[in-house]
Design a protein around this motif. Structure first.
Motif, PDB file in Angstrom:
ATOM      1  N   MET A 280       6.973   4.716  -9.567  1.00  0.00           N
ATOM      2  CA  MET A 280       5.744   3.952  -9.776  1.00  0.00           C
ATOM      3  C   MET A 280       6.004   2.663 -10.555  1.00  0.00           C
ATOM      4  N   VAL A 281       7.199   2.580 -11.162  1.00  0.00           N
ATOM      5  CA  VAL A 281       7.521   1.463 -12.055  1.00  0.00           C
ATOM      6  C   VAL A 281       8.370   0.410 -11.362  1.00  0.00           C
ATOM      7  N   TYR A 282       9.436   0.843 -10.671  1.00  0.00           N
ATOM      8  CA  TYR A 282      10.386  -0.177 -10.207  1.00  0.00           C
ATOM      9  C   TYR A 282      10.048  -0.727  -8.828  1.00  0.00           C
ATOM     10  N   GLU A 283      10.793  -1.775  -8.446  1.00  0.00           N
ATOM     11  CA  GLU A 283      10.552  -2.555  -7.223  1.00  0.00           C
ATOM     12  C   GLU A 283       9.152  -3.154  -7.208  1.00  0.00           C
TER      13      GLU A 283
ATOM     14  N   ILE B 248       0.833  -1.203   0.000  1.00  0.00           N
ATOM     15  CA  ILE B 248       0.000   0.000   0.000  1.00  0.00           C
ATOM     16  C   ILE B 248       0.863   1.247   0.000  1.00  0.00           C
ATOM     17  N   VAL B 249       1.849   1.303   0.907  1.00  0.00           N
ATOM     18  CA  VAL B 249       2.654   2.518   0.977  1.00  0.00           C
ATOM     19  C   VAL B 249       3.528   2.675  -0.258  1.00  0.00           C
ATOM     20  N   LYS B 250       4.039   1.563  -0.798  1.00  0.00           N
ATOM     21  CA  LYS B 250       4.859   1.687  -2.005  1.00  0.00           C
ATOM     22  C   LYS B 250       4.029   2.282  -3.137  1.00  0.00           C
ATOM     23  N   ALA B 251       2.850   1.729  -3.387  1.00  0.00           N
ATOM     24  CA  ALA B 251       2.042   2.175  -4.521  1.00  0.00           C
ATOM     25  C   ALA B 251       1.446   3.556  -4.290  1.00  0.00           C
ATOM     26  N   MET B 252       0.833   3.763  -3.128  1.00  0.00           N
ATOM     27  CA  MET B 252       0.151   5.034  -2.894  1.00  0.00           C
ATOM     28  C   MET B 252       1.142   6.194  -2.814  1.00  0.00           C
TER      29      MET B 252
END
Length: 587
Positions: free
Chosen positions: A435-438, A393-397
């Motif tokens: 938004m793309v990596y990891e 959630i935190v990575k994407a948002m």
């Protein structure tokens, strides 16, 4: 040229000391019992000096110069090496690392606060130490004692840096397609051969040695991800001679130009197995999960610097008369654009996102500390169970808001924002890659819903909703917050209902959760922001006679009243699922 950066120390301490009450928690955690709020504040103050005065001045020039490649060697932009030396000399790489390996043993919460500042000051530069911390976590968890003794102290001190070598030209997110090979040798080493692309920090001039963690296949490997092994391949062998590792070139990129993104070739390079054969993905996930939190902080860093500079500009720039000031008696021909409703809404949105996400980032770090140190088994297990839900959630948002927020901030400058010298356009470009990596944001959404929640019938979400509901119950007793608490309770119940509905409907229509995963993650992220805003409002309310706390309360209430209601539309789409998603035609 470029944006200025001032670390928001008071905002950080508000979250750490008051919202999360972390110092009280440290007193219960082995290894942190002597750490108090004042000591933590001193650490943050020194980090702010480095970020604002040493690192931030390298950002705009780093974007202009970029990295340069010549015959396998890579030079970073002017100022990067000096900043790295200062970073290492001050001991910052060791901040959140285990004292057994030369670390300072401070909480991950302070390390996360440090990296928020670093990413705001210079995202491209921060890629180098950010990856090293993930490698440290991976080796500490999975490497044998000999490899740990040889490599961990050097990584912890900052003498050596590290990479994560996953992607190949034909295999991006689908790691099961990887072809890089590792052949066992009589002396127990492996010879690694293959080519990896998009390797951040694959070559540079910051350190002599670079520790590459390479996903590859042993000769007897089964197909797919179950056949992947993880191998440590250093640029320099233990005797100091160069390994058969070469940078074949660097990418000319849209952003983060000071971060060397390399094509790396391994030509029978010597390496050592990390963990068990064919279990490399599990070992690499330790590094990847650490990296995903680092990437989330990139989004937060961009959001913070974009917000604080947009506010400064909007208070100075005068254009037209604002509606509520048009009939006032003053003789100015135009008002600050911060007075116009459209700009106020934009600026409050940026502030609410930034402040809510800081609470969530620091809470995630606090849970990391509890999962590693908490002596109470039930609390340690609770923290460990929440982390797999929060990470995607935190990575994407955060990364979506980091890019969107930088773009919204550019709008505040109008046409001036589109000009390079102003500086905001660099942050729009730099933020986009996160938004793309990891794991792309779409993959994070699938991971959350399809892999973590639905196989268990959505039950893991109950633990998260318990925290939401507990905050709503506490806040409904605070004067002025009962309505906001009810909104959060409704949103929490709606997220539970949507999850249960998806668990039932997916049994009939298996593709359904894959189609709705993005909506679901956005809804979950927005509800979590609601929790962060309400918690902040509850803390600020008793002190609202102080203008600083009054602004905190205003910001939190704006998020709850203007932004949280957007979750209704997302949940309705998830539950109704009436919109078709037809296949694309072949031609």
């Amino acid at each position: 040229m470029g944006l200025s950066y001032r670390a928001p120390l008071r905002d950080m301490r508000f979250v750490i000391d008051e919202v999360l009450q972390a110092p009280a928690g440290w007193s219960q955690l082995p290894g942190l019992t002597d750490l108090d709020a004042n000591t933590a504040a001193q650490v943050l103050e020194q980090a702010a000096v480095f970020a604002s005065e040493v690192l931030a001045p390298t950002n705009a020039d780093g974007d202009l110069h970029g990295c340069t490649w010549s015959d396998g060697q890579v030079d970073t932009p002017p100022g990067f090496r000096a900043a790295w030396r200062a970073f290492v000399d001050a001991g910052w790489p060791a901040l959140g690392c285990d004292p057994d390996w030369g670390g300072q043993g401070l909480p991950q919460l302070l390390n996360v606060a440090l990296y928020e500042m670093l990413n705001a000051a210079n995202h491209a530069w921060t890629m180098y130490p950010g990856l090293a911390h993930g490698a440290y976590e991976c080796l500490k968890a999975h490497a044998n004692a000999e490899l740990q003794q040889r490599y961990l102290p050097k990584i912890v001190s900052g003498e050596w840096l590290a990479t994560m070598c996953l992607t190949e030209s034909h295999a991006g997110s689908d790691l099961g397609l990887l072809r890089t090979r590792a052949l066992p040798q009589a002396d127990g080493t492996l010879q690694v051969s293959g080519t990896k692309i998009f390797i951040s920090g694959g070559a540079h001039d910051l350190t002599d040695n670079i520790v590459h963690l390479v996903l590859c296949r042993l000769p007897d490997a089964p197909a797919g991800t179950k056949g992947l092994s993880l191998v440590l391949v250093p640029r320099l062998l233990p005797d100091g001679t160069p390994n058969r590792v070469r940078c074949n070139g660097i990418e000319k990129k849209m952003g983060i130009k000071g971060s060397a993104t390399c094509t790396m070739s391994f030509d029978a390079a010597t390496g050592w197995l990390i963990g068990e054969p064919h279990r490399g993905l599990a070992a690499m996930f330790v590094m990847m999960n650490a990296a995903r939190l680092q990437v989330a902080l990139q989004g937060l860093g961009h959001l913070e610097i974009a917000t604080q500079n947009a506010l400064l500009y909007a208070r100075e720039r005068r254009q037209m008369r604002a509606p509520q000031r048009a009939s006032s008696a003053h003789n100015e021909p135009a008002d600050p654009i911060a007075a116009h409703p459209a700009m106020r809404r934009t600026l409050w949105t940026l502030q609410a996102w930034t402040e809510g996400q800081r609470v969530l980032a620091y809470w995630t770090a606090q849970l990391l500390d509890e999962s590693e140190r908490q002596p109470d088994l039930a609390r340690r297990e609770r923290a460990a169970a929440l982390l797999p839900l929060l990470t995607p959630i935190v990575k994407a948002m955060f990364t979506e808001h980091g890019h969107t927020g930088a773009s919204m901030a550019l709008q505040v400058w109008g046409g001036h924002g589109y000009i390079h010298e102003v500086g905001i356009e660099q942050h729009v470009r730099d933020a986009r890659i996160a938004m793309v990596y990891e794991g792309t944001n779409e993959i994070q959404a699938i991971d959350l819903l399809v892999r973590k929640l639905l196989p268990a019938g959505g039950r893991p979400l109950d633990l998260l909703c318990e925290a939401l509901d507990s905050e709503a119950e506490a806040s409904e007793q605070v004067p002025g917050l009962a309505a906001a608490a009810a909104v959060l309770q409704t949103a929490s119940a709606g997220l539970r209902d949507a999850t249960r509905a998806l668990a039932v409907d997916a049994a009939v229509e298996p593709e359904l959760p894959w189609r709705l995963a993005d909506d679901y993650l956005r809804a979950a992220g927005l509800v979590l922001l609601g929790w962060a805003w309400l918690r902040s409002a509850r803390v600020a309310t008793p002190h609202q006679d102080d203008p600083w706390y009054a602004r905190k309360l205003q910001c939190a209430l704006f998020g709850l009243e203007w932004l949280l209601p957007d979750v209704d539309a997302l949940l309705r789409r998830i539950i109704s699922r009436r919109a078709a998603l037809p296949p694309l035609p072949d031609a």
